[in-house]
Design a protein around this motif. Structure first.
Motif: not given
Length: 215
Positions: A47-48, A50, A91, A94, A97-98, A113
């Motif tokens: 989850q962290r 990038q 995931t 995320q 969205r990213t 982000p």
């Protein structure tokens, strides 16, 4: 007197939690707690993660994360992204969205982000995107559907999507999810370098090409 604490490696932490649970409770309960704790650590770590924007190292054919160096070449209209994490149900949000934010596909009002480098003063719309899949070591059906939906949204927005360095297992999952109904085999590449070369040729035929050097 200052105390210094060394972070415990994840595997060692899982072993310690399992051992303590077995000693205090029982073997069956301890092993069950160890499995649950291991799953929680995997979810927390993924989850962290990038998404990394890549740039070309001058004088080479290597593409490196923009946050590692301020002297990398970036072609306007071309976006090269690497997602260094398994793509699964935990995931996929995320990931969506990213990617939407990097490609300008997200809706207004969403939190942006953190970028890997300084933003361009006047950002040119993305026309070609290369998704480096080398860091996606695993994809389940839910994650694969996100990639298929991304391909559909890119096609509708006029963005040419290229996939690079997909492992055989990940590509198989994407194919089962219907990826080849959205992209052609010519949009799949064995390396980021090959995909970027194809992207540059496409940009040259659709408009002028200029390089931006971050210094």
């Amino acid at each position: 007197m200052a105390w210094h604490f060394t972070p415990i490696p994840v595997l060692q932490a899982v072993w310690m939690v399992t051992w303590v649970a077995v000693v205090i409770l029982s073997v069956d309960l301890g092993l069950a707690i160890g499995v649950v704790f291991s799953m929680v650590t995997v979810v927390c770590r993924t989850q962290r993660v990038q998404c990394l924007a890549l740039g070309l190292a001058e004088g080479t054919e290597l593409y490196r994360p923009l946050r590692e160096s301020r002297k990398l070449l970036k072609v306007p209209g071309l976006c090269i992204l690497r997602y260094p994490s398994p793509l699964y149900f935990g995931t996929r949000g995320q990931f969506r969205r990213t990617l939407e934010w990097h490609l300008g596909l997200g809706e207004g009002g969403e939190e942006a982000p953190k970028m890997d480098g300084p933003p361009d003063r006047v950002a040119e719309p993305v026309r070609v995107v290369v998704l480096d899949c080398s860091g996606i070591t695993f994809a389940d059906a839910a994650g694969a559907r996100e990639v298929v939906q991304l391909a559909s949204r890119c096609r509708d927005a006029g963005i040419h999507l290229l996939l690079a360095q997909c492992s055989a297992s990940v590509l198989g999952t994407l194919t089962e999810a219907g990826l080849l109904d959205r992209v052609t085999p010519e949009q799949l590449f064995v390396s980021v370098q090959d995909a970027a070369a194809h992207a540059l040729q496409r940009l040259e035929t659709t408009g002028p090409k200029t390089c931006t050097v971050w210094v």
